[in-house]
Write an enzyme that holds these catalytic residues in place. Sequence first.
Site, PDB file in Angstrom:
ATOM      1  N   CYS A 119     -15.471   2.204  -6.046  1.00  0.00           N
ATOM      2  CA  CYS A 119     -14.719   1.747  -7.035  1.00  0.00           C
ATOM      3  C   CYS A 119     -14.922   0.499  -7.938  1.00  0.00           C
ATOM      4  O   CYS A 119     -14.392   0.263  -8.777  1.00  0.00           O
ATOM      5  CB  CYS A 119     -13.285   1.709  -6.716  1.00  0.00           C
ATOM      6  N   HIS A 252      -8.496  -3.404 -10.098  1.00  0.00           N
ATOM      7  CA  HIS A 252      -8.723  -2.182  -9.796  1.00  0.00           C
ATOM      8  C   HIS A 252      -7.387  -1.459  -9.331  1.00  0.00           C
ATOM      9  O   HIS A 252      -6.489  -2.170  -8.715  1.00  0.00           O
ATOM     10  CB  HIS A 252      -9.784  -1.844  -8.580  1.00  0.00           C
ATOM     11  N   ASN A 282      -5.560   6.377  -8.125  1.00  0.00           N
ATOM     12  CA  ASN A 282      -7.080   5.578  -8.052  1.00  0.00           C
ATOM     13  C   ASN A 282      -8.207   6.297  -8.546  1.00  0.00           C
ATOM     14  O   ASN A 282      -8.409   7.592  -7.886  1.00  0.00           O
ATOM     15  CB  ASN A 282      -7.177   5.313  -6.548  1.00  0.00           C
TER      16      ASN A 282
END
Length: 334
Positions: A119, A252, A282
């Site tokens: 990520c 994030h 996510n």
Amino acid sequence: MIGRANGAHVSITGLGCHVPERVVTNDDLTQLVDTTDEWIVERTGIRERRIAADDEALTDICLPAARRALEMAGADPASIDLVVVATVTPDMSFPSSSALLADSLGMPDAAAYDLSAGCTGFVYAVAQAHAMLAAGLSRRALVIGGDVLSKILDWSDRSTVVLFGDGAGAVVLEKVPEGGFLGFELGADGGGGANLWLPGSGSRHFDDPDGFVKMNGREVFKFATRVMVSSAEAVLAECGRSIDDVDVYVPHQANVRIIDHAVRKLGVPGEKTIVNVHKYGNTSSGSIPLALADAADDGRLRPGKLVLLTGMGAGLTWGSALIEWTHPMTGALV
Ligand SMILES: CC(C)(COP(=O)(O)OP(=O)(O)OC[C@H]1O[C@@H](n2cnc3c(N)ncnc32)[C@H](O)[C@@H]1OP(=O)(O)O)[C@@H](O)C(=O)NCCC(=O)NCCS
């Protein structure tokens, strides 16, 4: 790795994002696994996510994002000489998704490669492209962060399936007279890699791998709450700035509890923080550009604003970038 961005000024001159059409709500997931809307909202803040169609691959969702970023930058695709795609879900191992996208977009002179940093991939890719531009190797770069994690999830595993969604974002990077990137901090801890991994996806033998993401949620949570704070503090200190100087904080989008923890520890006001995990989940490498698109849409990305990006993810990896924004941006989401 930590450093100030010395030398040439490099900035984001175009931004574009794309998410698949299909919306999957928490209630939809209760048809598949033993979970509830209340549990998911309370533990993660996620209410819905976008999920790619069966015939939709990574490059299908990256393409509209890239076109939008190029359009916003007013950049002729043929002028792009570097394409970096951050992803853990490329169309296939090779050819790279970046090479496929460079071809589809009409970029015959571009070097193109994929980058794997979970990520954190988008922050890593932006740092690399920045360095290529600052060193004079590239004149105009396209950086894309995107993932279709839905393709590697076990749809009967309630511990992972509720967390992730699909999406992509793209930015154009080029030299500017002033402002732009001020510095980066990037790191990795392979020792914690097995807390979020895809066994059997490469040359290492595993007995009967099922091809699905495996995660130790509690360990990843502990790691995330630590590095989201330490990485942001490190890049700010390196660049001689304080958290009070930050106008837009783009963490994030993994889990609203992780974001809330970072906001509290860093002391950044909630109103400066971009949160959209409730509508996308996510999206891995797509998460930070998708959050930037939301900041653009509500008019926050204006010249002179100090923007802090911090990501973390599989690897385990983490990374932050500090940017003095240079180009006014709106309408980044297709
Ligand atoms: C995954 C996560 C939301 C779980 O929240 P948590 O508060 O740590 O919950 P736990 O793992 O302690 O599980 C608590 C209980 O809920 C259950 N549970 C797990 N997933 C569930 C779900 N989707 N629905 C309902 N119950 C669930 C567990 O089985 C456990 O039950 P038990 O107490 O009977 O054993 C949290 O650990 C997290 O966000 N971790 C980080 C993950 C992440 O961000 N990964 C990507 C990084 S890029």
